[in-house]
Design a protein around this motif. Structure first.
Motif, PDB file in Angstrom:
ATOM      1  N   TRP A  20       0.824  -1.214   0.000  1.00  0.00           N
ATOM      2  CA  TRP A  20       0.000   0.000   0.000  1.00  0.00           C
ATOM      3  C   TRP A  20       0.853   1.257   0.000  1.00  0.00           C
ATOM      4  O   TRP A  20       0.437   2.297  -0.516  1.00  0.00           O
ATOM      5  N   HIS A  21       2.047   1.186   0.601  1.00  0.00           N
ATOM      6  CA  HIS A  21       2.947   2.333   0.526  1.00  0.00           C
ATOM      7  C   HIS A  21       3.374   2.576  -0.916  1.00  0.00           C
ATOM      8  O   HIS A  21       3.389   3.714  -1.385  1.00  0.00           O
ATOM      9  N   ALA A  22       3.746   1.513  -1.609  1.00  0.00           N
ATOM     10  CA  ALA A  22       4.163   1.642  -3.003  1.00  0.00           C
ATOM     11  C   ALA A  22       3.009   2.181  -3.850  1.00  0.00           C
ATOM     12  O   ALA A  22       3.196   3.088  -4.667  1.00  0.00           O
ATOM     13  N   PHE A  23       1.829   1.633  -3.655  1.00  0.00           N
ATOM     14  CA  PHE A  23       0.652   2.098  -4.382  1.00  0.00           C
ATOM     15  C   PHE A  23       0.385   3.571  -4.094  1.00  0.00           C
ATOM     16  O   PHE A  23       0.104   4.363  -4.997  1.00  0.00           O
ATOM     17  N   GLY A  24       0.499   3.966  -2.847  1.00  0.00           N
ATOM     18  CA  GLY A  24       0.260   5.354  -2.455  1.00  0.00           C
ATOM     19  C   GLY A  24       1.263   6.315  -3.069  1.00  0.00           C
ATOM     20  O   GLY A  24       0.902   7.406  -3.505  1.00  0.00           O
ATOM     21  N   TYR A  25       2.543   5.919  -3.101  1.00  0.00           N
ATOM     22  CA  TYR A  25       3.556   6.776  -3.712  1.00  0.00           C
ATOM     23  C   TYR A  25       3.264   7.004  -5.191  1.00  0.00           C
ATOM     24  O   TYR A  25       3.339   8.123  -5.684  1.00  0.00           O
ATOM     25  N   THR A  65       9.456   4.654  -4.359  1.00  0.00           N
ATOM     26  CA  THR A  65       9.217   3.280  -3.921  1.00  0.00           C
ATOM     27  C   THR A  65      10.528   2.511  -3.863  1.00  0.00           C
ATOM     28  O   THR A  65      10.817   1.841  -2.869  1.00  0.00           O
ATOM     29  N   PHE A  66      11.337   2.599  -4.905  1.00  0.00           N
ATOM     30  CA  PHE A  66      12.608   1.892  -4.912  1.00  0.00           C
ATOM     31  C   PHE A  66      13.564   2.439  -3.862  1.00  0.00           C
ATOM     32  O   PHE A  66      14.270   1.681  -3.208  1.00  0.00           O
TER      33      PHE A  66
END
Length: 83
Positions: A20-25, A65-66
């Motif tokens: 969800w963090h990656a999706f949010g970013y 994200t990366f």
């Protein structure tokens, strides 16, 4: 309900890979820079800056994200060893 302090994480521990963090970013980057591109389009009377803003926002979201989830851990050194 208790909140954990993210700064209380032990030294050298990687952040957990929450999707969800990656999706949010990525979504927030696309939304923010897409809106900025749309505003610039309205201001200049053009129609292509919104697409550039969306692409830049997606690229920055992927970069964030990366950079968050792909940090290299420092090498383990004994505490009593001096340099």
């Amino acid at each position: 309900m208790s909140q954990q302090d993210p700064s209380a994480r032990p030294q050298g521990e990687r952040p957990k890979g929450d999707p969800w963090h990656a999706f949010g970013y990525i979504v927030s980057g696309v939304a923010f820079y897409g809106v900025l591109g749309w505003l610039v389009d309205r201001w200049l009377g053009t129609g292509f800056v919104v697409a550039i803003g969306i692409l830049i926002g997606a690229a920055l979201g992927i970069y964030l994200t990366f950079s968050r989830f792909n940090r290299a851990l420092p090498p383990d050194q004994p505490h009593d060893q001096k340099k």
